[in-house]
Design a protein around this motif. Sequence first.
Motif, PDB file in Angstrom:
ATOM      1  N   ASP A   1      -9.071   3.876  -2.710  1.00  0.00           N
ATOM      2  CA  ASP A   1      -7.877   4.310  -3.435  1.00  0.00           C
ATOM      3  C   ASP A   1      -8.010   4.047  -4.939  1.00  0.00           C
TER       4      ASP A   1
ATOM      5  N   GLU B   1       0.830  -1.199   0.000  1.00  0.00           N
ATOM      6  CA  GLU B   1       0.000   0.000   0.000  1.00  0.00           C
ATOM      7  C   GLU B   1       0.871   1.257   0.000  1.00  0.00           C
TER       8      GLU B   1
ATOM      9  N   PHE C   1      -3.349  -0.913  -6.104  1.00  0.00           N
ATOM     10  CA  PHE C   1      -4.566  -0.721  -5.314  1.00  0.00           C
ATOM     11  C   PHE C   1      -5.616  -1.779  -5.657  1.00  0.00           C
TER      12      PHE C   1
ATOM     13  N   HIS D   1     -10.089   6.904  -6.261  1.00  0.00           N
ATOM     14  CA  HIS D   1      -9.285   8.126  -6.321  1.00  0.00           C
ATOM     15  C   HIS D   1      -8.343   8.107  -7.520  1.00  0.00           C
ATOM     16  N   THR D   2      -7.686   6.974  -7.751  1.00  0.00           N
ATOM     17  CA  THR D   2      -6.722   6.892  -8.857  1.00  0.00           C
ATOM     18  C   THR D   2      -7.430   6.957 -10.203  1.00  0.00           C
TER      19      THR D   2
ATOM     20  N   GLN E   1       0.854   4.269  -2.756  1.00  0.00           N
ATOM     21  CA  GLN E   1       0.640   5.671  -2.401  1.00  0.00           C
ATOM     22  C   GLN E   1       1.811   6.543  -2.861  1.00  0.00           C
TER      23      GLN E   1
END
Length: 825
Positions: free
Chosen positions: A753, A712, A745, A756-757, A716
């Motif tokens: 996540d 993770e 992710f 978001h990506t 990030q």
Amino acid sequence: MKYRFLEFVLDREAGRLNGPDGEVRLRPQAFRMLEVLAEAAPRILSQEELLDRVWGVEHLSPASVKQAVSEVRQALGDDPARPAVIETVPRRGYRFIAPLAEEAPPAPVAPVIVAELLPAPPPPAPPPPRRRRPWRLAAAVAAPLLAGLSLYGLIDRPEPAPALLRTSLAPEAASARPSVAVLGFQNLSGNPEDDWISAALAEIVGFELAVPGDLRVIPADSVARMRRELPLAGAERPALASLSGIARNLGTDLVVTGSYLLTGAGGEETLRVQVLTQDARTGETVAWARQTGRAGAVIELATVAARGLRTTLAGSSSGSPSPEAVAVAGSAGSLRLYAQALDRLRVWDASAALPLLEQAAEVDPENPFVYDALAAAAARLGFDARAKEAAQQALTLSDALPRPIRLGMEGRSREIRGEWEEAAKAYAALWHLHPDDVETGLRLAAAQRRAGQTALAEATVAALRRLPPPSGDDPRIDLAEMDVAWQLGDFARCREVTTRAIDKAAGRGATLLAAAGHFNRAWALFRLGKAELALADFHTARDTYRKAGDRGAAAGALVGAATVLQETGRPAEARKAYEEALPVLQEIGDRSREAKALNNLAALLSEQGDYAGVITLLERSLAIKRETGDLPGTALALANLGNLLRVRGDVRGAHRRIEEALSIQRKLGDSYGIAFCLRGLSRILAKEGKPAEARAALEEALALSQKTGDAEGVAQALLALGGLAGEAGQPGRAREHYLRALAEFERLGSTADVIHTRITLAEQDFEQGRLEAARAGYEEALAAALKLGNGLYEEHARKGLAQVDEKRKERGPTLPGESPARGRG
């Protein structure tokens, strides 16, 4: 020990009296009468005391004493008119007057034990001379105060860690010792002011029964749990039906009960203590003792009574010990504080126990058992710094204790300080002394697992299963296997063994152990994608804990359910659960769980875009972490707060908090925490117009995450590097980072996540004129946000779709075969 007097030898171990013409035959009561009088010589023993110590539970008349004395005199040829051995003291009793010579037996040859778990340690250097301390406390005999805490984890179980590739075999258990559970003592006066004596008596009796090592004493924590699970009356001597349930629940052979009565007033108070031992399966009374004396002599009275029991149960000597050797605490005042604190700890009230133990430490500053309990209470409440300090103090003061007690204390001290390999070594040494002790084996397996020694932990669990029943069938062994399976990431096995634990616990009537099984199985089911089944198990655990009065564990189960609700797109239900649990945690003073629940609720509000609420919660969590001395928690709260302040536009406040968090993590040497803080710092540096420094921080974070296997963290860092590359006018490199982050992710199943990506990639597509690709990305993100119930991402995705539609209207229809225009770069 043998006593020589006149022409006779009293061999206490063999139970024989030898004279010049061979063995002198005596009835058991007469032999015991002679032994008791010789032990007490030259003290006068009353007829009542002789009745208690010789006949015990058989309430005979004083004539029985006279008959036994007469029998002894006749066998010895002792003339009562001119006695040479036993003198009658009118209106007071009898005393032994012959000159005595004590002869100790030869020192036994230590048996050779083949240690299969760890190599035998070298002989320890003799400790430096120390002043003997006036205590020998029963507290930690078999009562690890921290036992079971791992079963009540708050937020989530840790990710599986890689095991160290070491192999070894655990010791084979020797023949099982008789097990005994000290249930407690009835206060016959009914005065609540005297209730503390029950806990004090239980500690002293348990200690005296355990120290020689020929009996296995059930931990006081387990007895307290059993009392919560079974509907027992407060009788001095439990009925056979109750004894049967106790035996099944605790797996014990014998139970110790009794009573005490405090009479008189002022300085003339008298305490009468009675102790009974029963066979837990037949109800037969197998040993009995009674002592009467000054109210302030509770330690001496209980010790003498316990040693009388020990003589009958295990054949140990019950000789009259010196006051220094039997004292439990430095004063009656410190004993009272200590006993009251233990009573609160065992009903999960650590917040009430802590101040009592602090007072006891002030009154009795050289008592290691007080500090041992103090460390446990502080750790339960989340006061890590105080817990570590007290644990170290307990260990420092433990050098004069018997080796088994010292090893148990060392193991607990190492646990609290996070020194898991050292804790495992202490427990391994203790387990080799007593391989039939399931309690030590369970703590050893837990320490090995926390030290990353998964293969050793598995071997220990297997050895525990080989213990003779009922020990080998203990449901806690299944829960220990669950912990090992979790470490290995085998969640299907976790579900299997916790189901087995639940069934075994139900068969024993151990409802709290069954609740622990439901709690642990809930996490396994959640990891297996069975969210509804996980919620059902969390609710079962919560209801059981509530019924038993363990409000902290009930709140922990409620927060577990909130986590599942949060992760499965039910934010309103999750928030309600968090807000129901938090007041309970605040009221009982469980600062550690409260801080974690605040942090989780903050994460939930953040997902919903309620940044003002998040800051308030994080500030409260940070205040608790600072108060309790939790440095890792302080660093995490500071980093979270810094990241949020950055989003809110307070770059200076964000920078200050992130730098403090990073400094703490570097001192702790926590690679995961360092990487987390560096990622937050990079975003702040970018806001401050320092792209080179921001990139350096991210590259260090990425390297640390790759080194530690933190997938993770890697994702990030890649996501943040993509953002820097995009701002630097390098869209191709940015997209490469984004796609790598998205893949990570998706592999991790991190839905938020992933959303978001995808939004980030869709925004890049939009900026570069790839409207159809942007629309597809926004639509995927919107569908996932709706499923997750994340209002913030839903808003972003809808806004992005609106921008795409607006741009398409401006552009008009494209010609057949014409590619969308590309943006700059």
